[in-house]
Design a protein around this motif. Sequence first.
Motif, mmCIF file in Angstrom:
data_model
loop_
_atom_site.group_PDB
_atom_site.id
_atom_site.type_symbol
_atom_site.label_atom_id
_atom_site.label_comp_id
_atom_site.label_asym_id
_atom_site.label_seq_id
_atom_site.Cartn_x
_atom_site.Cartn_y
_atom_site.Cartn_z
ATOM 1 N N LEU A 34 0.822 -1.215 0.000
ATOM 2 C CA LEU A 34 0.000 0.000 0.000
ATOM 3 C C LEU A 34 0.856 1.265 0.000
ATOM 4 C CD1 LEU A 34 -2.146 -2.137 0.788
ATOM 5 C CD2 LEU A 34 -3.217 -0.355 2.190
ATOM 6 N N THR A 35 2.036 1.177 0.616
ATOM 7 C CA THR A 35 2.881 2.374 0.698
ATOM 8 C C THR A 35 3.882 2.441 -0.444
ATOM 9 O OG1 THR A 35 4.500 1.251 2.104
ATOM 10 C CG2 THR A 35 2.707 2.419 3.216
ATOM 11 N N GLY A 36 3.865 1.430 -1.319
ATOM 12 C CA GLY A 36 4.789 1.436 -2.451
ATOM 13 C C GLY A 36 6.215 1.099 -2.042
ATOM 14 N N SER A 37 6.374 0.435 -0.903
ATOM 15 C CA SER A 37 7.727 0.099 -0.451
ATOM 16 C C SER A 37 7.980 -1.402 -0.479
ATOM 17 C CB SER A 37 7.965 0.652 0.956
ATOM 18 O OG SER A 37 7.001 0.140 1.862
ATOM 19 N N PHE A 38 7.167 -2.132 -1.253
ATOM 20 C CA PHE A 38 7.406 -3.568 -1.410
ATOM 21 C C PHE A 38 8.671 -3.742 -2.248
ATOM 22 C CE2 PHE A 38 7.070 -7.844 -2.856
ATOM 23 C CZ PHE A 38 6.248 -8.522 -1.965
ATOM 24 N N ASN A 39 9.648 -4.424 -1.663
ATOM 25 C CA ASN A 39 10.959 -4.568 -2.294
ATOM 26 C C ASN A 39 10.923 -5.764 -3.254
ATOM 27 O OD1 ASN A 39 13.644 -5.210 -2.869
ATOM 28 N ND2 ASN A 39 14.350 -4.544 -0.836
ATOM 29 N N SER A 40 11.269 -5.509 -4.516
ATOM 30 C CA SER A 40 11.154 -6.586 -5.511
ATOM 31 C C SER A 40 12.042 -7.781 -5.160
ATOM 32 C CB SER A 40 11.489 -6.059 -6.901
ATOM 33 O OG SER A 40 12.818 -5.571 -6.911
ATOM 34 N N ALA A 41 13.122 -7.514 -4.404
ATOM 35 C CA ALA A 41 14.018 -8.624 -4.030
ATOM 36 C C ALA A 41 13.309 -9.624 -3.116
ATOM 37 C CB ALA A 41 15.267 -8.086 -3.331
ATOM 38 N N TRP A 42 12.275 -9.155 -2.404
ATOM 39 C CA TRP A 42 11.553 -10.073 -1.511
ATOM 40 C C TRP A 42 10.952 -11.241 -2.287
ATOM 41 C CZ3 TRP A 42 8.428 -5.726 1.443
ATOM 42 C CH2 TRP A 42 9.319 -5.017 2.279
#
Lengths: 590, 590
Positions: B320-328
């Motif tokens: 929701l905050t746009g901080s989902f890290n693609s490396a996850w």
Amino acid sequence: MLSLEQLNAAATAGDFAALLDGVYEHSPWIAEAAWRQRPFASLAALKHALATVVREAPIEQQLGLIRAHPELAGKAMVGQGLTAESTGEQSRAGLTDCSPEEFDTLQRLNAAYNGKFGFPFILAVRGPRSTGLTRREIIETFARRLDNTPAVERAECLRQIHRIAEIRLNDKFGVVPLQGRQAWDCAELLARHSDVQDAAGDPVLTVTYLTEAHQACQAQLLRWMQDCGFDEMRVDAVGNVVGIYHGSDANAPRLLTGSHYDTVRNAGAYDGRLGIFVPLIAVRELHRAGRRLKHGIEVVGFAEEEGQRYAATFLGSSALTGSFNSAWLDQVDADGIGMREAMRAAKLPATMEAIEAEKRDPARYLGFVEVHIEQGPVLNELDLPLGIVTSINGSRRFVGEVIGTASHAGTTPMDRRHDAALAVAELALVVERAARREPDRVGTVGMLTVPNGSINVVPGRCQFSLDLRAPTDAARDALADEVTGALQRIADARGLRYRLTETMRASAAPSAPAWQVRWEAAVQSLGLPLHRLPSGAGHDAMKLHDVMPQAMLFVRGGNSGISHNPLESVTDDDAQLAVDAFRQLLEGLE
Amino acid sequence: MLSLEQLNAAATAGDFAALLDGVYEHSPWIAEAAWRQRPFASLAALKHALATVVREAPIEQQLGLIRAHPELAGKAMVGQGLTAESTGEQSRAGLTDCSPEEFDTLQRLNAAYNGKFGFPFILAVRGPRSTGLTRREIIETFARRLDNTPAVERAECLRQIHRIAEIRLNDKFGVVPLQGRQAWDCAELLARHSDVQDAAGDPVLTVTYLTEAHQACQAQLLRWMQDCGFDEMRVDAVGNVVGIYHGSDANAPRLLTGSHYDTVRNAGAYDGRLGIFVPLIAVRELHRAGRRLKHGIEVVGFAEEEGQRYAATFLGSSALTGSFNSAWLDQVDADGIGMREAMRAAKLPATMEAIEAEKRDPARYLGFVEVHIEQGPVLNELDLPLGIVTSINGSRRFVGEVIGTASHAGTTPMDRRHDAALAVAELALVVERAARREPDRVGTVGMLTVPNGSINVVPGRCQFSLDLRAPTDAARDALADEVTGALQRIADARGLRYRLTETMRASAAPSAPAWQVRWEAAVQSLGLPLHRLPSGAGHDAMKLHDVMPQAMLFVRGGNSGISHNPLESVTDDDAQLAVDAFRQLLEGLE
């Protein structure tokens, strides 16, 4: 060749320092300061005076002394900037024949050492026997000492400098600590017998009750007793090796002495054993001189003190005091071998009748004396080779657990916590304060753990141990009362419960005053200052204490007094002083 | 049926106590003292006033209240000496149908309890839902509470007495916390889905990211949203369950709210989930009344907050905050299943494009509010159902090791030691003192161990952890500076080395003042006193904090606020107050 007379006659500090030139590297201030304390009663007194000047000097001056030494690695190997003595010493230690790998290792260690401490690594490469360390020993010592704190390592460098000076002084005075080296060599030879060997087949010194190695030690000790001129020698019903050197008066009571030859696992070579070698060598000197004292001397190599193979301890000395518990015979070792079976395999009678026959009649003995390596840092730090034991400390041990409430480390406010670990933290500091308040007491929280602790959980449980020791039972119990009372108060204040179980209680064994005075007179006659200290560890003398007067002499341990460890170390010079003191004690018995 | 008007009109303390007769067992003094605080704005206010009288009474009076209660075991089962209410309550809980084994167990527990505490065991047998505990729950609670210290158990008995009084008051006033029970029942129902079952097939509540149980929870939440009258509902690209109840003004920004539905292993049923149920039930009430507020309400059941299956945490709110890290997406779980694979198996798109599309535009939202169980003891100890969160504490974590010198506990004098454990003991007490000095800070040494410690060895090493939290980053860093500075000083003073590694640093998330005020107004409107406290644990609101104003409401946790544990507990009455407060907050948005 220099003599004490010449030195004591030196009219000026400068003359004195000139006579001692080269003993301390480029540092005449040490001899100049020691000059004020002349005359010196012995070479040992001179060595102690010089070391004391350095120990009491300002740190900057100590660092100056250290920095006056060439670097062991690097310069040594390219032959630059060394005094003749240093080159000779290093050459004797074989450092000039380094392999490229060893050279690399030394260079690496040297760089790390200089980076950490800012002064050169000092090591008396001629070692504790004055005849040279191996390259491997040098490299291992270098690596080990890199882990020291700067203050500890500075003190160690100074001690190494004193050892270098001691060897140089021996050379200058033409003194060879012959009997000391005999004791040292005995320790080396006896240490070749071991229950355990490493991958290379070298002994990992371990001699437990009645193993093959243990029996080999018995045979070795019997041979040495014979060599030394003992009149009678035998292995007794529990495996003690007993030698008797008769006195001129067959009715006079004997002096009893000795220590144990069994060891812990991966042990040092001097713990116990030194206290057998020293009287053996003293008797050898009597025998060589064709002398008999009025009193007979009975030396016992106790078969068991450490409690390694069976749960019981002091098996050897218990037989002499008549306190060998028959139930011990039913104990089994880790392999299921019973003590009776082990005794039979070692050709011992394995009956209580035979064991009880070993009980000594105290009326036939003057008392018991024991020489032992200190197993602690005190004499080493004071630059003293010998110390007078005032008491074998009494001890009490406990294991305990504090039970609080495990809770969330983030959401439990500080004033709502029942943190078990904080209670043990408080307790550990109480133990330290209480033990420090009176001299010669010690208290230790050696085991400390929060079981399954998590970084974000307030500890709900904390397990710990207590080890409390003091020179008298009253002092020991006062310490225990103070600590257990504090635990109750801490737990109450924090809303915690606890369990505390006493696991051991041993009585103190204060030295018999008359015998302590005999040791003091012996040490003083060597020109050494007296230092009295309690024994924190238990010894065979603690058992003999139950039936006759006893007193012990401690010998300095190198490597900060480490014990129960292969790094345990005694120098030939210190062993010599122990033999000298023992001989003085014998002479004082008439 | 009693009413607040009647009570508030009582002319004398005696009249007042008479009206409340039977609420507190044979203890009219409680009502008499509370009378002075009339008028009461709400039943909740009355309950709190009564509990406060008891909490502030002398211990002897508290014990008198406890002892005024019949014994749960024994007397209950033979039907003697009980008030009608008590018999009825115990009968409802099925205690009268005990098996002989259960009877024996209760008798044994009762004897042990009386022996330890000297007062009867009190338990509100109608439990957190007012409808009765099972015999097994009663016996397990009895056994568990036997381990408490007397002070903790006395306080727990008083809280149980307040719960009994609360249920009796509800009966007297004809009040049923219907919405609270709905929330409670939702928690029970959702907890039936679990990754882990015990030997009997019962759930050991564990719902980790995108497992079958996790997807079953999504489906359940979607159904409930539908039941509650939400206009839109969907599972988003990371598995969040999103429901929207439109406002009357399509252009007005929405209120965002919710919490997470994933759990730790062997979790409680309320952590996270209560913060989904409360707004669902509030929307249901709006929908039943056919009402729309100006602002839409968007409720998010966050898919992941606890970091159990994958190393990352806050997967749901990060989207929701746009901080989902693609490396996850490349992380794998303990079984080697990658996150992408798990997403595809759960029918999620598993692309960063889809995840990034979930990013909310803060301009379209008023802010974020989150209701959450406290997960700590504060509200429980203060007899307060609700608390206002001032800040989600920032935190720093460290792991460390102090290195000293292992040495003989008997032979190393106190002033020659380099004891690593004593340094950590000092440090732990510094952490406690430093954290206590300012309110709302916490500091914990949760891991503490002397590796391979022995009873007779001075600790050469001691490993520990540090967890430090404070309401602002500045306060957090000041605490960390103080603690690490102390470690340096302690190590220097004791001649020790140490290693310290920071393993985590999280910023504080202070509540947006305007939103904190909205919660305060809502709680005050219920007649409850305000209590402000920080959140020691992290929450989804911490993430939303990065993009919009946020504020949280805490709900009291029973069983001393235990969390991440099946004993986590919320009463129907408290859940009702949370729903009421949420509805008040909604009403205040216009």
